[in-house]
Design an enzyme around this catalytic site. Structure first.
Site, short mmCIF file in Angstrom:
data_model
loop_
_atom_site.label_atom_id
_atom_site.label_comp_id
_atom_site.label_asym_id
_atom_site.label_seq_id
_atom_site.Cartn_x
_atom_site.Cartn_y
_atom_site.Cartn_z
N HIS A 274 0.83 -1.21 0.00
CA HIS A 274 0.00 0.00 0.00
C HIS A 274 0.86 1.26 0.00
CE1 HIS A 274 -3.58 2.44 1.22
NE2 HIS A 274 -2.63 3.20 1.77
N GLU A 275 1.80 1.32 0.93
CA GLU A 275 2.65 2.52 1.02
C GLU A 275 3.57 2.63 -0.20
OE1 GLU A 275 1.92 4.74 3.06
OE2 GLU A 275 0.63 3.53 4.34
N HIS A 278 1.91 4.68 -2.83
CA HIS A 278 2.13 6.12 -2.61
C HIS A 278 3.52 6.52 -3.08
CE1 HIS A 278 -1.52 7.02 -0.43
NE2 HIS A 278 -1.28 6.11 0.50
N GLU A 304 -4.52 7.95 -2.88
CA GLU A 304 -5.00 6.69 -2.33
C GLU A 304 -5.37 5.72 -3.43
OE1 GLU A 304 -4.90 5.41 0.63
OE2 GLU A 304 -3.99 7.22 1.44
#
Length: 510
Positions: A274-275, A278, A304
């Site tokens: 997930h990170e 980003h 997001e």
């Protein structure tokens, strides 16, 4: 002659504006580094003084963004003559600085400094409160933060709902009126799908994840997959913290964090992916935008979309694990050596209402966001107060997910966002899911063998499409302009509704 003088005035103003924009960007870059340091490696006893110093720096940056000089330059560069002269990049820079200037000019600099110090202290208070399951330790800080937000909203102004004023910080152009229909559709469809899943006779088991998984081995696996999925380790780093986040210092220094739980290997794997979403976004913004206001992602929702896309639509896909699962088995032969791929895939996508948002499955995750969004709207509007939050939180969790937290640590205290004043942030997560599903639909049209590429470990085809259509633009376009440019239409909830329906019908044999 007059036209020549006008052009010289515009050129001079643009040069001064760019110098000021660069200076502010440098301050913000350093502030980002300080924020990362405080959350990751700063000694606890030094954090209070650290917060004061950080507050001073942020205040100086704020003063520059709302200075008389900035106002005069923006006024000059906003004339019809200037707009005809400026290129697309300069127009975007002026647009973003002007938006912040108009919104914040009337907020006293001292108020900003006090808020910066307050939120730095609130972060420590939140950590202590969460660790000790003591909401009252955090409550006075949160009450002051809410008080500040309510005052700021009155300064910003709004047309219909006070919460609209918060959207301008995270998702420019969005309003409660626009968002609510999208969320209602998503909430109702998700609740209906959840009910059908719970009635299904087929129940994928996630018991394999209840075993202990060596934290050191988890760290090794995360560092193995990061560069393969597109995160440049020479332009970033991975660290450990209480609440995972990504922090950009510049496009060549993007820092992501995760947390490791011995008895929840999924937390670190999917938190890291997930990170990374980003981080990859930030690493691939046009380097020409470095040291400018548009060197960041288009909005929090668009940001997001990149993390949720990589985490869920890529990272939880069967094709992803056809490629990576044999390696994961090598890292954890005792736990996974005898577990077939299909069993693992279905376990990864098992649906089970749970208390912790960051560990929620892909379907119920959006219901966690609805809880927070509705609480925030009511809190900002003055319909409820901070003291009411634990009880209201538990009531809504029971209403939407059918479960009630046994403690505030797994309830109202679980998220870091309110400690840094991030009201208006939570909707970005579900917006990200909505954007991501729409982007997936378009990618599959443009790249029909999309999932075949993932199965072969070829992630470059994904990153190239995302870089060309999303990443490179930074804040050049508004969120709505960008999604229309990338997909051909405005945000549409149907894509996520259909994606979830198709995926879980297969996982649960509905």
């Amino acid at each position: 002659m007059e036209q020549k003088v006008m052009n010289q005035t515009i050129v001079s103003a643009l040069d001064k504006f760019r110098e000021l924009d660069e200076k502010i960007s440098h301050f913000n870059s350093i502030s980002g580094l300080l924020s990362w340091d405080q959350k990751v490696i700063a000694p606890k006893k030094g954090r209070s003084n650290f917060a004061n110093a950080s507050g001073t720096l942020r205040t100086e940056a704020f003063k520059l963004t709302v200075s008389d000089e900035m106002g005069e330059l923006l006024s000059t560069l906003s004339t019809p003559e200037a707009e005809a002269y400026l290129d697309e990049v300069a127009k975007a820079q002026v647009r973003e600085r002007k938006e912040f200037y108009n919104r914040s000019k009337r907020i006293p600099a001292e108020m900003i400094k006090d808020f910066s110090v307050l939120t730095s202290q609130a972060n420590d208070a939140w950590e202590d409160a969460r660790e000790n399951d003591d909401f009252e330790k955090f409550r006075p800080y949160l009450e002051k933060i809410v008080e500040f937000k309510r005052k700021a909203i009155e300064i910003y102004g709004y047309e219909n709902h006070p919460y609209d004023a918060l959207f301008s910080e995270y998702e420019p152009g969005l309003t409660v009126e626009k968002l609510d229909p999208l969320f209602v559709k998503l909430r109702e469809s998700s609740a209906d799908l959840l009910r059908r899943i719970q009635r299904s006779a087929y129940k994928p088991s996630a018991e394999i994840f209840g075993q202990p998984f060596s934290v050191e081995k988890q760290k090794e696996f995360n560092r193995y997959i990061l560069p393969l999925i597109g995160f440049d380790m020479e332009a970033g780093r991975l660290d450990e913290t209480v609440h995972p986040f990504a922090q950009t210092v510049n496009t060549g220094d993007v820092r992501i964090t995760t947390r490791y739980l011995e008895k929840n290997v999924r937390s670190a794997i999917f938190g890291t992916i997930h990170e990374a979403g980003h981080g990859i976004y930030e690493q691939n913004i046009n380097p020409e935008y470095q040291d400018t206001v548009i060197q960041e992602g288009a909005s929090f929702g668009i940001h997001e979309s990149q993390s949720r896309f990589l985490e869920n639509m890529v990272g939880r896909s069967e094709e992803f694990w056809k490629y990576f699962y044999p390696t994961l088995q090598e890292y954890f032969p005792e736990q996974l050596g005898r577990v077939e791929l299909d069993e693992f895939y279905r376990a990864v996508n098992a649906v089970e209402p749970s208390f912790i948002r960051v560990e929620a499955d892909e379907l119920t995750y959006n219901l966690h966001i609805m809880v927070r969004y509705e609480i925030e709207k009511a809190l900002i509007a003055g319909e409820i107060e901070v003291r009411d939050l634990p009880a209201i939180w538990n009531e809504k969790m029971n209403e939407y997910l059918g479960i009630t937290p046994a403690s505030n640590s797994e309830g109202v205290l679980q998220d870091i966002h309110w400690s840094f004043g991030g009201f208006g942030y939570f909707p970005s997560y579900s917006l990200g899911n909505l954007y991501a599903a729409q982007i997936l639909h378009k990618i599959q049209q443009d790249v029909p063998n999309f999932y075949d590429s993932i199965e072969k470990g070829n992630f470059s085809v994904i990153q190239q499409w995302l870089k060309e259509n999303i990443h490179q633009y930074g804040m050049l376009y508004t969120p709505n302009e960008l999604i229309v440019k990338a997909t051909g239409e405005e945000l549409n909830a149907n894509y996520l509704v259909q994606y979830l329906e198709n995926k879980y019908s297969r996982v649960y044999k509905l």
